[in-house]
Design an enzyme around this catalytic site. Structure first.
Site, mmCIF file in Angstrom:
data_model
loop_
_atom_site.group_PDB
_atom_site.id
_atom_site.type_symbol
_atom_site.label_atom_id
_atom_site.label_comp_id
_atom_site.label_asym_id
_atom_site.label_seq_id
_atom_site.Cartn_x
_atom_site.Cartn_y
_atom_site.Cartn_z
ATOM 1 C CB ILE A 16 -0.946 0.054 1.002
ATOM 2 C CG1 ILE A 16 -2.082 -1.135 0.834
ATOM 3 C CG2 ILE A 16 -1.766 1.290 1.382
ATOM 4 C CD1 ILE A 16 -2.904 -1.438 2.164
ATOM 5 N N GLY A 41 8.509 -4.920 2.236
ATOM 6 C CA GLY A 41 8.690 -3.889 1.191
ATOM 7 C C GLY A 41 10.061 -3.712 0.989
ATOM 8 C CB ILE A 58 7.822 2.230 13.568
ATOM 9 C CG1 ILE A 58 7.101 0.863 14.098
ATOM 10 C CG2 ILE A 58 7.560 2.944 12.079
ATOM 11 C CD1 ILE A 58 5.612 0.973 14.177
ATOM 12 C CE1 TYR A 145 -3.474 -6.038 11.164
ATOM 13 C CE2 TYR A 145 -5.713 -6.841 10.423
ATOM 14 C CZ TYR A 145 -4.506 -5.885 10.578
ATOM 15 O OH TYR A 145 -4.548 -5.142 9.443
ATOM 16 C CE LYS A 149 -3.403 -2.396 11.832
ATOM 17 N NZ LYS A 149 -2.533 -1.146 10.943
ATOM 18 C CG ASN A 174 -10.103 -8.465 2.318
ATOM 19 O OD1 ASN A 174 -10.921 -8.003 2.980
ATOM 20 N ND2 ASN A 174 -9.277 -9.517 2.500
ATOM 21 N NE ARG A 210 -11.751 -12.028 4.723
ATOM 22 C CZ ARG A 210 -12.491 -12.805 5.287
ATOM 23 N NH1 ARG A 210 -13.861 -13.340 5.203
ATOM 24 N NH2 ARG A 210 -11.904 -13.733 6.170
ATOM 25 N N GLY A 270 -10.290 -18.463 13.556
ATOM 26 C CA GLY A 270 -10.026 -17.027 13.896
ATOM 27 C C GLY A 270 -10.241 -16.066 12.729
HETATM 28 N N1 UDP Z 1 -7.525 -17.348 1.441
HETATM 29 C C1 UDP Z 1 -7.612 -18.611 0.892
HETATM 30 N N2 UDP Z 1 -6.419 -19.099 0.420
HETATM 31 C C2 UDP Z 1 -5.244 -18.311 0.315
HETATM 32 C C3 UDP Z 1 -5.318 -17.026 0.907
HETATM 33 C C4 UDP Z 1 -6.682 -16.712 1.602
HETATM 34 O O1 UDP Z 1 -8.633 -19.209 0.718
HETATM 35 O O2 UDP Z 1 -4.320 -18.598 -0.285
HETATM 36 C C5 UDP Z 1 -8.870 -16.962 2.014
HETATM 37 C C6 UDP Z 1 -8.859 -16.617 3.293
HETATM 38 O O3 UDP Z 1 -9.179 -17.773 4.284
HETATM 39 C C7 UDP Z 1 -9.920 -15.472 3.947
HETATM 40 C C8 UDP Z 1 -9.938 -14.927 2.427
HETATM 41 O O4 UDP Z 1 -9.069 -15.539 1.616
HETATM 42 O O5 UDP Z 1 -11.290 -16.157 3.983
HETATM 43 C C9 UDP Z 1 -9.177 -13.553 2.468
HETATM 44 O O6 UDP Z 1 -7.974 -13.798 3.070
HETATM 45 P P1 UDP Z 1 -6.748 -12.614 3.313
HETATM 46 O O7 UDP Z 1 -5.537 -13.523 4.073
HETATM 47 O O8 UDP Z 1 -6.416 -12.225 1.827
HETATM 48 O O9 UDP Z 1 -7.265 -11.369 4.069
HETATM 49 P P2 UDP Z 1 -8.135 -11.601 5.589
HETATM 50 O O10 UDP Z 1 -8.219 -12.843 5.998
HETATM 51 O O11 UDP Z 1 -7.357 -10.478 6.368
HETATM 52 O O12 UDP Z 1 -9.436 -11.090 5.160
#
Ligand code: UDP
Length: 313
Positions: A16, A41, A58, A145, A149, A174, A210, A270
């Site tokens: 980002i 990065g 930081i 996490y 936040k 996302n 998402r 989780g």
């Molecule tokens: N996910 C997946 N396969 C992957 C990475 C993520 O199925 O290789 C799923 C993950 O279980 C979640 C969604 O995609 O339900 C978004 O995951 P990400 O880690 O991108 O973001 P976050 O969990 O923080 O929303």
């Protein structure tokens, strides 16, 4: 904030951050400082005229104090950003995200730097709240996490209330897009699997939902935030919910690959199951308007991954 203002971007060499830097430079900003520990990065990506690059942590108070001394505003992106990593190592997540952000706020206050844009998250803070999620909902984080936040949003609010600082927390949904090759988030993970000829791994049945926001739309929102005095919490997303299975179908179109092999494995504990967000407040306060359709954003992102594959392999 005027274009000649000095803006410090923590974590500015990451996905980002490097998109924010490109966008600010393209919009006439010319006094940017990026601090990044290069854990993910690479500073060389943002090493341009108008950008001072600093490799550092930081949590290094002396370094942060010296950088904040000349800053008019901070865009705070540095964080331990993975939900799943925070479940494995909550203490590290706390140290970087909570302690690091608290120190940043304190040092900014000491330095007289009033404007802080804090990168936050909706999904992980709110947990399994019924969508569309908004800034009004009670917080119920399901993983460290999200708890971290939430704590930082609290401190941002407190530093605004107690010390008159102009703190704004932006809850990113996302985010996906170019410059994300090092990310483990779902779009980047899937594109890397495709480029490496491996099946995609889906956690659970793929019906989790998402809100996918194209990084080009996000950075426009971050710039609008810098250009206003808005405080509080704003949700930035696309306001559209998309399941992982639908995402894969759209990726098949974006990449021109008819058959995408997928391995379904057990869901991860989780994780939030279904989340997408309402962006009415960001529309009103920032004029935020995410115009990139997912199909278009996925195609742009695939082009970038395909063109840059040799650089990163
Ligand atoms: N996910 C997946 N396969 C992957 C990475 C993520 O199925 O290789 C799923 C993950 O279980 C979640 C969604 O995609 O339900 C978004 O995951 P990400 O880690 O991108 O973001 P976050 O969990 O923080 O929303």
């Amino acid at each position: 904030m005027a274009q000649e203002s000095s803006i410090l971007i923590t974590g500015g060499a990451g996905f980002i951050g490097s998109n924010v830097v490109e966008h600010l430079l393209a919009n006439g900003y010319q006094n940017l400082t990026v601090i990044d520990d290069e854990s993910l990065g690479r500073l060389k990506r943002v090493d341009r005229p108008g950008v001072t690059c600093v490799k550092g942590d930081i949590l290094d108070e002396a370094l942060m104090a010296s950088l904040l001394a000349g800053a008019d505003a901070v865009i705070h992106l540095a964080a331990d950003t993975r939900v799943i990593d925070s479940i494995e190592n909550p203490a590290y997540n706390f140290e970087v995200n909570v302690v690091g952000s608290f120190r940043l706020l304190s040092l900014a206050r000491d330095a007289g730097c009033q404007r802080i844009i804090n990168a936050s998250t909706g999904g992980a803070i709110l947990g399994d709240a019924p969508p569309p999620v908004s800034e009004e909902l009670p917080a119920r984080p399901l993983a460290p996490y999200g708890a971290a936040k939430l704590a930082v949003e609290g401190y941002c609010s407190a530093f605004a209330g107690a010390y008159g600082m102009k703190t704004l927390s932006l809850r990113f949904s996302n985010v996906y897009g170019p410059l994300s090759f090092h990310k483990g988030s779902v779009v980047a993970a899937f594109y890397k699997s495709l480029l490496n000829g491996r099946p995609l791994t889906v956690y659970g049945d793929g019906e989790q939902v998402r809100d996918f926001l194209y990084v080009g739309d996000l950075v426009a929102g971050v710039r609008r935030a810098i250009e206003t005095d808005a405080t509080g919490v704003l949700q930035l997303g696309s306001s559209v919910g998309t399941s992982i299975n639908t995402l894969i179908a759209l990726m098949a179109e974006a990449t021109g690959r008819r058959e995408i092999p997928v391995d379904y494995v057990p869901a991860r504990q989780g994780e939030t199951r279904i989340t997408w967000c309402c962006i009415d407040r960001a529309r009103e306060v920032l004029g935020f308007e995410p115009g990139t359709r997912l199909a278009e954003g996925l195609a742009n992102t695939w082009n970038w991954f395909s063109e840059n594959v040799t650089v990163f392999k």
